[in-house]
Design a protein around this motif. Sequence first.
Motif, PDB file in Angstrom:
ATOM      1  N   CYS A 182     -18.806 -85.708  48.135  1.00  0.00           N
ATOM      2  CA  CYS A 182     -19.539 -86.020  49.357  1.00  0.00           C
ATOM      3  C   CYS A 182     -20.323 -87.300  49.117  1.00  0.00           C
ATOM      4  O   CYS A 182     -21.245 -87.320  48.289  1.00  0.00           O
TER       5      CYS A 182
ATOM      6  N   TRP B 210     -23.649 -77.606  49.424  1.00  0.00           N
ATOM      7  CA  TRP B 210     -22.320 -77.329  49.965  1.00  0.00           C
ATOM      8  C   TRP B 210     -22.363 -76.009  50.731  1.00  0.00           C
ATOM      9  O   TRP B 210     -22.911 -75.010  50.236  1.00  0.00           O
TER      10      TRP B 210
ATOM     11  N   CYS C 135     -20.678 -80.661  53.462  1.00  0.00           N
ATOM     12  CA  CYS C 135     -21.790 -81.197  52.691  1.00  0.00           C
ATOM     13  C   CYS C 135     -23.006 -81.273  53.610  1.00  0.00           C
ATOM     14  O   CYS C 135     -22.870 -81.598  54.797  1.00  0.00           O
TER      15      CYS C 135
END
Length: 121
Positions: free
Chosen positions: A22, A33, A91
């Motif tokens: 990310c 996450w 993310c």
Amino acid sequence: QVQLVESGGDSVQTGGSLRLSCAASTYIACMAWFRQAPGKEREGVAAIANGGSRIADSVKGRFTISKDNARKTLYLQMNSLLPEDSAVYYCAARWRCDSADSLSRDAYPYWGQGTQVTVSP
């Protein structure tokens, strides 16, 4: 405003591994996450801040979260993948770090577009 772009999602077989990335548009200390499978709530998988990390029980021992501050990139290393790990992985980021709600989706104002992970039996 913080932009987040995930990558690394793919289709793998049970027992396989993937690493998600990310990329953030700016340095931000608190990142996490999450994942969402069809018909299910979005759930926290792992979170990281300067003081440490937190891993959900469902993936503990298989998933590892890490962060490269110089590259402004968050990672999720996923090993021993199972079909139940199949989901869209997101993310998330926030400016204020609080370990108490680090896996709560409501605590994060910034989100990426998601990357699909599919694990076949």
